[in-house]
Scaffold this active site. Structure first.
Site, PDB file in Angstrom:
ATOM      1  N   TYR A   1      15.961   3.026  -3.800  1.00  0.00           N
ATOM      2  CA  TYR A   1      16.495   1.807  -3.192  1.00  0.00           C
ATOM      3  C   TYR A   1      17.097   0.892  -4.244  1.00  0.00           C
ATOM      4  O   TYR A   1      16.917   1.109  -5.445  1.00  0.00           O
ATOM      5  CB  TYR A   1      15.397   1.078  -2.411  1.00  0.00           C
ATOM      6  CG  TYR A   1      14.391   0.343  -3.263  1.00  0.00           C
ATOM      7  CD1 TYR A   1      13.434   1.035  -4.007  1.00  0.00           C
ATOM      8  CD2 TYR A   1      14.406  -1.042  -3.361  1.00  0.00           C
ATOM      9  CE1 TYR A   1      12.517   0.357  -4.797  1.00  0.00           C
ATOM     10  CE2 TYR A   1      13.486  -1.732  -4.152  1.00  0.00           C
ATOM     11  CZ  TYR A   1      12.546  -1.030  -4.864  1.00  0.00           C
ATOM     12  OH  TYR A   1      11.652  -1.701  -5.661  1.00  0.00           O
TER      13      TYR A   1
ATOM     14  N   ARG B   1      22.980   2.165 -11.023  1.00  0.00           N
ATOM     15  CA  ARG B   1      21.554   2.511 -11.142  1.00  0.00           C
ATOM     16  C   ARG B   1      21.120   3.361  -9.949  1.00  0.00           C
ATOM     17  O   ARG B   1      20.328   4.291 -10.099  1.00  0.00           O
ATOM     18  CB  ARG B   1      20.694   1.254 -11.255  1.00  0.00           C
ATOM     19  CG  ARG B   1      19.230   1.578 -11.517  1.00  0.00           C
ATOM     20  CD  ARG B   1      18.395   0.353 -11.808  1.00  0.00           C
ATOM     21  NE  ARG B   1      18.356  -0.554 -10.682  1.00  0.00           N
ATOM     22  CZ  ARG B   1      17.770  -1.741 -10.692  1.00  0.00           C
ATOM     23  NH1 ARG B   1      17.174  -2.179 -11.785  1.00  0.00           N
ATOM     24  NH2 ARG B   1      17.787  -2.509  -9.624  1.00  0.00           N
TER      25      ARG B   1
ATOM     26  N   ARG C   1       8.548  18.905   8.072  1.00  0.00           N
ATOM     27  CA  ARG C   1       7.720  18.484   6.934  1.00  0.00           C
ATOM     28  C   ARG C   1       7.310  19.666   6.058  1.00  0.00           C
ATOM     29  O   ARG C   1       6.667  20.608   6.529  1.00  0.00           O
ATOM     30  CB  ARG C   1       6.467  17.748   7.428  1.00  0.00           C
ATOM     31  CG  ARG C   1       5.701  17.091   6.278  1.00  0.00           C
ATOM     32  CD  ARG C   1       4.506  16.296   6.761  1.00  0.00           C
ATOM     33  NE  ARG C   1       3.898  15.574   5.647  1.00  0.00           N
ATOM     34  CZ  ARG C   1       3.109  16.138   4.724  1.00  0.00           C
ATOM     35  NH1 ARG C   1       2.806  17.412   4.812  1.00  0.00           N
ATOM     36  NH2 ARG C   1       2.628  15.424   3.735  1.00  0.00           N
TER      37      ARG C   1
ATOM     38  N   HIS D   1       6.798  20.161   1.515  1.00  0.00           N
ATOM     39  CA  HIS D   1       7.002  19.429   0.259  1.00  0.00           C
ATOM     40  C   HIS D   1       8.297  19.810  -0.457  1.00  0.00           C
ATOM     41  O   HIS D   1       8.962  18.962  -1.034  1.00  0.00           O
ATOM     42  CB  HIS D   1       5.807  19.640  -0.689  1.00  0.00           C
ATOM     43  CG  HIS D   1       4.573  18.928  -0.256  1.00  0.00           C
ATOM     44  ND1 HIS D   1       3.928  19.195   0.941  1.00  0.00           N
ATOM     45  CD2 HIS D   1       3.861  17.946  -0.836  1.00  0.00           C
ATOM     46  CE1 HIS D   1       2.884  18.411   1.063  1.00  0.00           C
ATOM     47  NE2 HIS D   1       2.815  17.640  -0.002  1.00  0.00           N
TER      48      HIS D   1
ATOM     49  N   LYS E   1      14.178   3.978  -9.512  1.00  0.00           N
ATOM     50  CA  LYS E   1      13.834   2.944  -8.527  1.00  0.00           C
ATOM     51  C   LYS E   1      13.490   3.618  -7.194  1.00  0.00           C
ATOM     52  O   LYS E   1      14.275   3.633  -6.247  1.00  0.00           O
ATOM     53  CB  LYS E   1      14.990   1.932  -8.391  1.00  0.00           C
ATOM     54  CG  LYS E   1      14.540   0.604  -7.792  1.00  0.00           C
ATOM     55  CD  LYS E   1      15.549  -0.478  -8.049  1.00  0.00           C
ATOM     56  CE  LYS E   1      15.319  -1.714  -7.208  1.00  0.00           C
ATOM     57  NZ  LYS E   1      14.082  -2.440  -7.487  1.00  0.00           N
TER      58      LYS E   1
ATOM     59  N   GLU F   1       5.461  -4.284 -17.057  1.00  0.00           N
ATOM     60  CA  GLU F   1       6.359  -5.140 -16.256  1.00  0.00           C
ATOM     61  C   GLU F   1       5.606  -5.650 -15.049  1.00  0.00           C
ATOM     62  O   GLU F   1       4.437  -5.305 -14.839  1.00  0.00           O
ATOM     63  CB  GLU F   1       7.593  -4.347 -15.823  1.00  0.00           C
ATOM     64  CG  GLU F   1       7.249  -3.173 -14.906  1.00  0.00           C
ATOM     65  CD  GLU F   1       8.458  -2.358 -14.473  1.00  0.00           C
ATOM     66  OE1 GLU F   1       9.575  -2.885 -14.433  1.00  0.00           O
ATOM     67  OE2 GLU F   1       8.247  -1.168 -14.151  1.00  0.00           O
TER      68      GLU F   1
ATOM     69  N   LEU G   1      11.148  -0.317 -15.281  1.00  0.00           N
ATOM     70  CA  LEU G   1      12.442  -0.135 -14.641  1.00  0.00           C
ATOM     71  C   LEU G   1      13.429  -0.989 -15.435  1.00  0.00           C
ATOM     72  O   LEU G   1      13.124  -2.149 -15.764  1.00  0.00           O
ATOM     73  CB  LEU G   1      12.394  -0.632 -13.190  1.00  0.00           C
ATOM     74  CG  LEU G   1      13.733  -0.563 -12.467  1.00  0.00           C
ATOM     75  CD1 LEU G   1      14.025   0.870 -12.006  1.00  0.00           C
ATOM     76  CD2 LEU G   1      13.764  -1.498 -11.265  1.00  0.00           C
TER      77      LEU G   1
HETATM   78  N1  PLP Z   1      10.646  -3.865 -12.280  1.00  0.00           N
HETATM   79  C1  PLP Z   1      10.285  -3.477 -11.049  1.00  0.00           C
HETATM   80  C2  PLP Z   1       9.089  -2.604 -10.888  1.00  0.00           C
HETATM   81  C3  PLP Z   1      11.030  -3.885  -9.927  1.00  0.00           C
HETATM   82  O1  PLP Z   1      10.662  -3.470  -8.710  1.00  0.00           O
HETATM   83  C4  PLP Z   1      12.141  -4.729 -10.111  1.00  0.00           C
HETATM   84  C5  PLP Z   1      12.931  -5.190  -8.986  1.00  0.00           C
HETATM   85  O2  PLP Z   1      12.642  -4.931  -7.853  1.00  0.00           O
HETATM   86  C6  PLP Z   1      12.470  -5.118 -11.415  1.00  0.00           C
HETATM   87  C7  PLP Z   1      11.710  -4.663 -12.478  1.00  0.00           C
HETATM   88  C8  PLP Z   1      13.649  -6.014 -11.668  1.00  0.00           C
HETATM   89  O3  PLP Z   1      14.838  -5.301 -11.491  1.00  0.00           O
HETATM   90  P1  PLP Z   1      16.190  -6.031 -11.072  1.00  0.00           P
HETATM   91  O4  PLP Z   1      16.435  -7.078 -12.099  1.00  0.00           O
HETATM   92  O5  PLP Z   1      17.201  -4.965 -11.081  1.00  0.00           O
HETATM   93  O6  PLP Z   1      15.952  -6.629  -9.718  1.00  0.00           O
END
Ligand code: PLP
Length: 286
Positions: A33, A52, A100, A102, A149, A182, A207
Site C-alpha cells: 500500500y 516506492r 486459498r 499459500h 510497504k 522507527e 521503511l
Molecule cells: N515507517 C512506517 C512503518 C510507516 O508505516 C510509515 C508510513 O506509513 C513511515 C515509516 C513513514 O513513511 P512516509 O513518510 O512515506 O509516510
C-alpha cells in the site's frame, strides 16, 4: 456526502465497496500500500510514492496493476469524487483473488486495486504540532523486510494500541541492541545536544519514508549536521529534540518518550522549522 472508493475498475459508494473473500490481501496480507498526502487539492510527492509502490510490488513479485499514469488518474478521480482538498489518498494492491493456497496463484491472476480518499483537518494537525506528541517504546518484533510497504501490519497495530493504552500517540520500535528503528507508522529522528540531526539509515530496520527523504533534503544546508545512523532510547531521551516524519502528519515534534520529557518538553526549533519548510521542498503534483 457519502464516500466513494475505487475497487478494481469501478467507483463505488463505501457501503458497496467490497473485495472478494478469497482476495489474498484479506487472507494472507499478501499486498502492499501507499498513503499520499493531498494538500490544497494536489498530491504531495506522488512520483516518489508511486516509485516506492513499484519497488514494493517488485520485491513481492506482484504484477503492476496499471501504469503510474493510470494510477495517477485513479487517485485524482477518487480525490475528486470525495471532494478532498486537504487529506489523504490510500492505495492498496494485492496479489488478487484465487482459491486459498499459500503458493502464488496461477499466472494471469489480476492484482486487486483499491483506492480511497478522505479529508483531514490541517488545522488540527498543526495544533497537535504546537504541543507535540508523546511516544512510548516497544520491542521490535517485525520481520526484517520492513523496507517493503506491506499491508501485513499486525505488529504495528499492536504497538500503536499499546501507545494509545499508555496515553501516548505513537510507539517507537526498539531493536535487540536497544536502538530505535522507527515508529508504528513514522520514521524517528532526534536532534542531539550538540546540534546533529539524526535518523536511522534506510539500510536496515526501517521503511524508507518519503517524508524522511524529503526532510533530509530540507535539512541540507552547510550549517546543519545530519547523521544517518541508529540511536538508542537513552540518546533520544537525552536529546535536545525529537520528532517523527510521515505522510499523514509530516514533521511532528515528539516531546516525551516513555514518560520522560525531551528537552524542555516543548516542540524544538529544528522540528518546527522543518515542519514549516517541508512543503517548499516536497513535490506538489498538478
Ligand atoms: N515507517 C512506517 C512503518 C510507516 O508505516 C510509515 C508510513 O506509513 C513511515 C515509516 C513513514 O513513511 P512516509 O513518510 O512515506 O509516510
Amino acid at each position: 456526502m457519502s464516500r466513494v472508493a475505487y475497487v478494481n475498475g469501478r467507483y463505488l459508494p463505501h457501503a458497496e465497496a467490497r473485495v472478494h473473500v478469497e482476495d489474498r490481501g484479506y487472507q494472507f496480507a499478501d499486498g502492499v500500500y501507499e498513503v499520499c498526502e493531498v494538500r490544497e487539492g494536489h498530491l504531495v510527492d506522488e512520483r516518489r510514492h508511486i516509485e516506492r509502490l513499484a519497488r514494493s510490488l517488485k520485491e513481492l513479485r506482484i504484477d503492476a496493476p496499471m501504469t503510474p499514469a493510470a494510477l495517477g488518474v485513479v487517485m485524482r478521480e477518487t480525490m475528486r469524487r470525495n471532494r478532498v482538498r486537504d487529506g489523504l489518498v490510500y492505495l492498496q494492491v494485492t496479489r488478487g483473488v484465487a482459491r486459498r493456497d499459500h503458493g502464488f496463484p496461477p499466472p494471469g491472476t489480476k492484482p486487486s486495486v483499491v483506492v480511497t480518499a478522505r479529508s483531514t483537518d490541517r488545522r488540527k494537525a498543526d495544533r497537535l504540532a504546537e504541543t507535540g506528541i508523546m511516544v512510548v517504546t516497544v520491542a521490535e518484533n517485525r520481520w526484517p523486510r520492513v523496507d517493503i510497504k506491506s499491508v501485513a501490519l499486525l505488529p504495528n497495530v499492536l504497538a500503536r494500541q499499546e501507545a494509545l493504552d499508555r496515553g501516548a500517540k505513537e510507539a517507537w520500535f526498539v531493536d535487540a541492541d536497544g536502538l530505535v528503528t522507527e515508529g508504528a507508522s513514522a520514521n524517528a529522528w532526534i536532534v542531539t545536544q550538540d546540534g546533529a540531526i539524526v535518523t536511522r539509515s534506510a539500510n536496515s530496520g526501517i521503511l524508507k519514508g518519503i517524508t524522511r527523504t524529503v526532510t533530509l533534503e530540507v535539512t541540507k544546508s552547510p550549517a546543519k549536521r545530519v547523521e544517518e545512523r541508529a540511536f538508542s532510547v537513552a540518546e533520544a531521551i537525552a536529546a535536545r529534540e525529537a520528532f517523527q516524519t510521515s505522510a499523514t502528519l509530516t514533521v511532528m515534534p515528539v516531546v516525551e518518550i516513555d514518560g520522560k520529557k525531551i528537552g524542555d518538553g516543548r516542540p524544538g526549533p529544528v522540528a518546527r522549522a522543518l515542519r514549516a519548510r517541508f512543503h517548499e521542498t516536497a513535490e506538489i503534483a498538478s
